[in-house]
Design an enzyme around this catalytic site. Sequence first.
Site, short mmCIF file in Angstrom:
data_model
loop_
_atom_site.label_atom_id
_atom_site.label_comp_id
_atom_site.label_asym_id
_atom_site.label_seq_id
_atom_site.Cartn_x
_atom_site.Cartn_y
_atom_site.Cartn_z
CE LYS A 76 -66.96 -46.77 7.64
NZ LYS A 76 -67.66 -46.29 8.84
CB THR B 76 -73.34 -38.87 9.10
OG1 THR B 76 -72.70 -37.70 9.59
CG2 THR B 76 -74.44 -38.48 8.15
CG ASP C 192 -76.86 -32.95 13.13
OD1 ASP C 192 -76.31 -34.01 12.73
OD2 ASP C 192 -76.26 -31.89 13.28
CG ASP D 40 -70.86 -34.93 15.01
OD1 ASP D 40 -71.20 -35.99 14.47
OD2 ASP D 40 -70.20 -34.88 16.07
CG ASN E 261 -67.75 -40.93 17.49
OD1 ASN E 261 -66.85 -41.48 18.13
ND2 ASN E 261 -67.68 -40.68 16.20
#
Length: 256
Positions: free
Chosen positions: A54, A125, A9, A11, A130
């Site tokens: 979003k 996600t 993952d 973040d 980024n």
Amino acid sequence: MRLQALIFDVDGTLADTERYGHRVAFNRAFADAGLNWLWDEKLYGELLSVTGGKERMRHFIEQYHPALPDGAAGDIEGFVAGLQASKTRHFITLVRRGEIAPRPGVLRLLREAHSCGLRLAIATTSTYENVEALLLSFGTDVLGWFEVIGAGDMVPVKKPAPDIYLYVLEKLGLDAAECLAIEDSDNGFRAARRAAIPVAVTLNDYTAHQRFDGALAVVDHLGEPGLPLACLAGRLEPDCRLLDVVALKRLHATEP
Ligand code: XBP
Ligand code: MG
């Protein structure tokens, strides 16, 4: 089955990107748009229950009913997409300034895994741009260590749905049992488990209160020589002070 790949993952796992990265970027995008929205650290912790920038903004609009500029109500998708693009620019700027450091043990483990041929992938996600900026900020060679990067809208439904992990497994051509996911949040943990992938969890201050029943191990961080990890749950060897490839292979072998 033998461990063939680590799926990370991003973040909260590779770096603490949320509190002083994404959250600040969102607020700068809101200010640029002339909105009086401000996501403080407490509110952001609540909004993190929704993955995807979003999706998080749509949730905020639906649940908190903030003031909207003229015309936005008639095109929420377009309004949110514009904010997300601005926010991503702000996040990348933050990252390029070196404001987001990798968490303890992350570069050590990635470097060791890459050099010993353990395959590396990402399932996040977050928006791909980024991730690319963050990995490049860790070092020019780091991005190339990852064979597969599953990110953001590459799949229709984000974590805790398993889609991004199933996407990565397919691209790797591996069974779930040949992999180990490293996550920080209950959404990510559930996504990996729904894909039948064993999981090790590294907590952070936004996820320390969450439950990870069934994780192979729950630690406070991956550990560094001189900065021992704390094992909070699971099956690590009692004297384990950092997660290296040997420790992860042993941990993976404990999966029932
Ligand atoms: C964390 C997320 C992301 C980030 C914001 O992703 O849920 O949405 O908070 O990034 P993960 P975007 O823990 O799966 O890495 O605005 O690009 O979505
Ligand atoms: Mg995460």
